[in-house]
Write an enzyme that holds these catalytic residues in place. Sequence first.
Site, PDB file in Angstrom:
ATOM      1  N   SER A  82       0.829  -1.209   0.000  1.00 20.96           N
ATOM      2  CA  SER A  82       0.000   0.000   0.000  1.00 20.96           C
ATOM      3  C   SER A  82       0.861   1.256   0.000  1.00 20.96           C
ATOM      4  CB  SER A  82      -0.930   0.005   1.223  1.00 20.96           C
ATOM      5  OG  SER A  82      -0.184  -0.137   2.414  1.00 20.96           O
ATOM      6  N   THR A 105     -39.100  26.959 -11.141  1.00 19.45           N
ATOM      7  CA  THR A 105     -39.467  25.606 -10.710  1.00 19.45           C
ATOM      8  C   THR A 105     -39.650  24.839 -12.012  1.00 19.45           C
ATOM      9  OG1 THR A 105     -41.838  26.065 -10.697  1.00 19.45           O
ATOM     10  CG2 THR A 105     -40.679  26.390  -8.610  1.00 19.45           C
ATOM     11  N   HIS A 106     -39.273  23.593 -12.021  1.00 24.60           N
ATOM     12  CA  HIS A 106     -39.308  22.789 -13.259  1.00 24.60           C
ATOM     13  C   HIS A 106     -38.505  23.456 -14.371  1.00 24.60           C
ATOM     14  CE1 HIS A 106     -42.669  20.664 -11.291  1.00 24.60           C
ATOM     15  NE2 HIS A 106     -43.060  21.888 -10.952  1.00 24.60           N
ATOM     16  N   SER A 108     -13.182  26.957 -28.293  1.00 19.46           N
ATOM     17  CA  SER A 108     -13.344  25.756 -29.107  1.00 19.46           C
ATOM     18  C   SER A 108     -12.268  25.768 -30.183  1.00 19.46           C
ATOM     19  CB  SER A 108     -14.733  25.755 -29.741  1.00 19.46           C
ATOM     20  OG  SER A 108     -14.715  25.016 -30.948  1.00 19.46           O
ATOM     21  N   LYS A 112     -17.070  30.473 -29.469  1.00 17.57           N
ATOM     22  CA  LYS A 112     -17.427  29.766 -28.243  1.00 17.57           C
ATOM     23  C   LYS A 112     -16.660  30.205 -27.000  1.00 17.57           C
ATOM     24  CE  LYS A 112     -19.417  25.971 -28.310  1.00 17.57           C
ATOM     25  NZ  LYS A 112     -20.703  25.669 -27.717  1.00 17.57           N
ATOM     26  N   ASN A 170     -16.693  28.179 -23.563  1.00 16.45           N
ATOM     27  CA  ASN A 170     -17.309  27.016 -22.914  1.00 16.45           C
ATOM     28  C   ASN A 170     -17.063  26.994 -21.403  1.00 16.45           C
ATOM     29  OD1 ASN A 170     -18.342  26.011 -25.337  1.00 16.45           O
ATOM     30  ND2 ASN A 170     -16.406  24.972 -25.814  1.00 16.45           N
ATOM     31  N   GLU A 228     -18.577  22.223 -15.962  1.00 15.71           N
ATOM     32  CA  GLU A 228     -18.955  20.870 -16.387  1.00 15.71           C
ATOM     33  C   GLU A 228     -18.127  19.816 -15.660  1.00 15.71           C
ATOM     34  OE1 GLU A 228     -20.393  21.337 -20.937  1.00 15.71           O
ATOM     35  OE2 GLU A 228     -18.391  22.057 -20.498  1.00 15.71           O
ATOM     36  N   TYR A 235      -9.701  -6.322  12.365  1.00 13.77           N
ATOM     37  CA  TYR A 235      -9.069  -5.913  11.113  1.00 13.77           C
ATOM     38  C   TYR A 235      -9.109  -7.018  10.062  1.00 13.77           C
ATOM     39  CZ  TYR A 235      -5.517  -4.212   7.843  1.00 13.77           C
ATOM     40  OH  TYR A 235      -4.853  -3.791   6.718  1.00 13.77           O
ATOM     41  N   GLN A 290      -7.264  -2.141   4.056  1.00 12.68           N
ATOM     42  CA  GLN A 290      -6.158  -1.389   3.463  1.00 12.68           C
ATOM     43  C   GLN A 290      -6.668  -0.566   2.266  1.00 12.68           C
ATOM     44  OE1 GLN A 290      -1.963  -2.766   3.258  1.00 12.68           O
ATOM     45  NE2 GLN A 290      -2.432  -3.158   1.103  1.00 12.68           N
ATOM     46  N   LYS A 329      -8.174   3.699   1.919  1.00 15.12           N
ATOM     47  CA  LYS A 329      -7.529   5.018   1.813  1.00 15.12           C
ATOM     48  C   LYS A 329      -7.724   5.691   0.470  1.00 15.12           C
ATOM     49  CE  LYS A 329      -4.289   2.849   4.799  1.00 15.12           C
ATOM     50  NZ  LYS A 329      -5.151   1.647   4.677  1.00 15.12           N
TER      51      LYS A 329
HETATM   52  N1  ARG Z   1      -1.062  -1.367   5.406  1.00 18.12           N
HETATM   53  C1  ARG Z   1      -2.050  -1.818   6.298  1.00 18.12           C
HETATM   54  C2  ARG Z   1      -3.357  -1.056   6.062  1.00 18.12           C
HETATM   55  O1  ARG Z   1      -3.310  -0.087   5.400  1.00 18.12           O
HETATM   56  C3  ARG Z   1      -1.628  -1.627   7.706  1.00 18.12           C
HETATM   57  C4  ARG Z   1      -2.289  -2.548   8.670  1.00 18.12           C
HETATM   58  C5  ARG Z   1      -1.782  -3.940   8.459  1.00 18.12           C
HETATM   59  N2  ARG Z   1      -2.295  -4.838   9.445  1.00 18.12           N
HETATM   60  C6  ARG Z   1      -2.341  -6.138   9.247  1.00 18.12           C
HETATM   61  N3  ARG Z   1      -2.861  -6.846  10.200  1.00 18.12           N
HETATM   62  N4  ARG Z   1      -1.953  -6.703   8.155  1.00 18.12           N
HETATM   63  O2  ARG Z   1      -4.424  -1.413   6.501  1.00 18.12           O
END
Ligand code: ARG
Length: 461
Positions: free
Chosen positions: A24, A156-157, A278, A284, A286, A291, A318, A323, A326
């Site tokens: 990660s 409205t509408h 454009s 134009k 734009n 958008e 967990y 992971q 994020k």
């Molecule tokens: N890189 C992991 C995450 O983002 C960290 C936690 C890892 N924990 C584990 N039990 N493998 O979630």
Amino acid sequence: QASTMWGGRFKSGPSAIMEKINASIGFDKRFYRQDIMGSKAHCTMLVRQGILSEDDGRAILDGLDQVLQEIEAGQFEFKAELEDIHMNVEARLAEIVGEPAGRLHTARSRNDQVATDFRLWTRDAIDLIDQGLEGLQRALVAQAEAHAETVMPGFTHLQAAQPITFGHHMMAYVEMVGRDRGRFSDCRTRLNESPLGAAALAGTSFPIDRHATAEMLGFDRPCANSLDAVSDRDFALEFLSAASICAVHLSRLAEELVIWTTAQFAFVRLSDGFSTGSSIMPQKRNPDAAELVRAKAGRVIGDLNSLLIVMKGLPLAYSKDMQDDKEPVFEAFDTLELCIAAMAGMISDLEVNTERCREAASAGFTTATDLADWLVRELNMPFRKAHHVTGSLVKMAEDKGCDLPDLSLEEMQSVEPGITEGAKAVLTVEASVRSRTSFGGTAPGNVRSAAHAARDVFLAD
Ligand code: ARG
């Protein structure tokens, strides 16, 4: 060769594919500052509690400072084989300080570490979003003040309904953005508890002080339950929910800018800085930024959905699925931050074509409600009947191909003999908006006081 982290239990190292799916670091390196902050707090606490020696603690704190400095100087080499930010930082710390680095992980786990980093990061993200939203409100309030008297059609509408002021329309968004800020701030309040010291899931046998680390990191308190502390991603979901609602607001405003900038509407003109040309049609201008704000709201909503779906089937505590929590949050943050800045830019530069707005407000019998209200007020007519009488007058004007104010008094009296010259006075769009003085209404005076109040409530100094 077996991994150094858990090599005791394994004969060989991970396959290249395993390493690739498992890593990660490509995205969680964004946590480097929070990770080092968390480690420093943990280390300081371990020393205070007599779990770590003063000397080891000093070495670790100095080493962590050096790692931070290397990362910020762009001299740090992030390694995928070290999986994530936590292991990357710790491995480099070991290179710098040697054996004591291995003692830092006493009484903690990556599970509480990542949860801590993520909360700290999201807290900062909320503060940045809040600043951006305040800037957007500032731009909206300034336009509201400049156009407190500018009459435009309210829809409205998407059909002209009643005259309103342009300022009133801007102030509607000031309210929406104010609620968005409230949602982010609620989220910030709820997320501000420290998971650190929950360890893997069950807590630890070491005499740690979770209250102390919570305080060092600016958390209000430690999370009360170790299992919840490492399993919870509500804070990320709540952030994404607030971000999605906010993005929807921006998207609605963006859509209005797209409509208003068309030649058919021509209510507003975006600055050169926020328009594009454009390649083929020289005439134009734009509204690409608007958008794109509209489009990007879809991504933010997608980010909320993707994390909801990741979380929905996970047993406590967990699982590695987490992971993947994020990237949606990073993407939503980056996208929203950019959209807020683009919208603030578009709004502050916006030029309003007051003539065109007034003209559009006058077309389509938009003051018909004012006439019905006059009949109620002056002739004591029940509103339903007044509605009917006014409807007949609108039909008459429509048949003649003219506007309501163009009907003569005689023509009006042929429908309702009680109508007098006074009724004609309520038919102008200016009179209409001026009369809307009920609390929260569109009258210019109301808009000015709403803008004034918004400066107090929402804008710093
Ligand atoms: N890189 C992991 C995450 O983002 C960290 C936690 C890892 N924990 C584990 N039990 N493998 O979630």
